[in-house]
Design a protein around this motif. Structure first.
Motif, PDB file in Angstrom:
ATOM      1  N   CYS A  59      -8.220  -3.024   1.593  1.00 27.45           N
ATOM      2  CA  CYS A  59      -9.415  -3.736   2.067  1.00 27.45           C
ATOM      3  C   CYS A  59     -10.645  -2.821   2.039  1.00 27.45           C
ATOM      4  CB  CYS A  59      -9.151  -4.259   3.478  1.00 27.45           C
ATOM      5  SG  CYS A  59     -10.447  -5.322   4.135  1.00 27.45           S
ATOM      6  N   ASP A  81      -4.253 -10.672  -0.494  1.00 29.51           N
ATOM      7  CA  ASP A  81      -4.942 -11.048   0.749  1.00 29.51           C
ATOM      8  C   ASP A  81      -5.891  -9.939   1.208  1.00 29.51           C
ATOM      9  OD1 ASP A  81      -3.960 -13.624   1.280  1.00 29.51           O
ATOM     10  OD2 ASP A  81      -2.123 -12.848   2.174  1.00 29.51           O
ATOM     11  N   ALA A  85      -9.950 -10.041   1.377  1.00 30.85           N
ATOM     12  CA  ALA A  85     -10.598  -9.817   2.676  1.00 30.85           C
ATOM     13  C   ALA A  85     -11.716  -8.777   2.559  1.00 30.85           C
ATOM     14  CB  ALA A  85      -9.563  -9.363   3.706  1.00 30.85           C
TER      15      ALA A  85
END
Length: 297
Positions: A59, A81, A85
């Motif tokens: 991230c 994911d 993000a």
């Protein structure tokens, strides 16, 4: 641009990363160990050590980058994911690597006349449903302020452009032949795969970094061939006898369920317009059997 690439020590990711460095981009690559770190540094790539399970790291790297390419795994949802993000709301490009076994029919080497087009995909098999769900997650990220794309490669041939890695499918046929003295294909080898040269794959990723419209799915192909034709070309290149049919159970014992049924034993015939029409992609290498005969060894 400052570009973060997962899978930078692999065949696809390493080839892309090496080419982007040569184009003047600042490339950071996710690697697993010190040996890969040294390899990246020698190619001008800044290594970041970690795994696809390190959500916080992924991230943060996505936040810091101008664009992100996921070339490590088509099947790791947690990594996707985390990258989304880090990118959401930024209008940055996110290129996710998938593969056209998502339309593979696990035919056991039988041929098929069915061809798939972008925007007209079938319901996935049970084996491929999770991968297709990840592809759809990436495409939906366009609604969250990410210029996302799914780059769905077909059978890739050619030699790595940077790191010393093999592609997935043809090298397995070659190694089995070198080990046994007999070239073999799954079943009768009449199954057909669309294909593309790694140099053309790299060119497409480079174009997509600059021009990708958010939420685009690309089939990446510049031709197609039956496995019988490719395996017979390998036999000719090795000066061996004609390629032989191989029962699926024997192929599974050699290559495993996934590779025998999908990578080498299915049909995956697709046509890609988006790369050509949206990005101006013009593949230069279009004959896989010619490459096998003249360049593979």
């Amino acid at each position: 641009m400052k570009i973060f690439i997962t899978g930078a020590a692999g065949f696809i990711g390493g080839s892309i990363a090496t080419a982007l460095v040569k184009q003047g981009h600042q490339v950071t690559g996710l690697v697993r160990n010190a040996e890969q770190e040294a390899e990246m540094l020698s190619l001008g790539i800044t290594p970041i050590t970690g795994t696809l399970d390190d959500s916080g790291l992924l991230c943060e790297q996505a936040r810091q980058a101008d664009a992100v390419i996921n070339a490590a795994s088509s099947d790791h949802r947690g990594a996707v994911d985390a990258l989304i993000a880090g990118l959401q709301g930024s209008d940055k490009v996110f290129l996710h690597t998938s593969g056209s076994s998502i339309v593979g029919d696990a035919s056991g080497g039988k041929g098929s006349d069915v061809i798939y087009y972008e925007g007209q995909l079938p319901e996935p098999t049970v084996d491929k449903a999770a991968r297709v769900a990840i592809d759809n997650l990436v495409l939906d990220a366009a609604k969250r302020g990410v210029r996302s794309a799914v780059i769905c490669n077909t059978l890739i041939y050619g030699h790595s452009l940077g790191v010393k890695r093999d592609s997935v499918q043809l090298p397995r046929l070659l190694k089995q032949a070198q080990k046994s003295g007999v070239v073999r294909h799954v079943g009768s080898g009449q199954n057909i795969w669309s294909n593309v040269h790694i140099e053309d794959v790299v060119a497409l990723y480079s174009l997509a970094l600059a021009k990708n419209p958010a939420g685009t799915f690309y089939f990446v192909e510049s031709g197609e061939a039956a496995f019988a034709d490719m395996s017979n070309a390998i036999a000719k290149a090795l000066n061996l006898g004609p390629a032989q049919d191989w029962p699926l159970k024997d192929a599974e014992a050699e290559w495993g369920y996934e590779m025998a049924n999908y990578g080498l034993g299915s049909n995956s015939r697709v046509r890609g317009k988006n790369a050509r029409e949206l990005l101006g992609w013009v593949p230069k290498r279009t004959d896989v059997t010619e490459w096998i005969l003249n360049e593979m060894l």
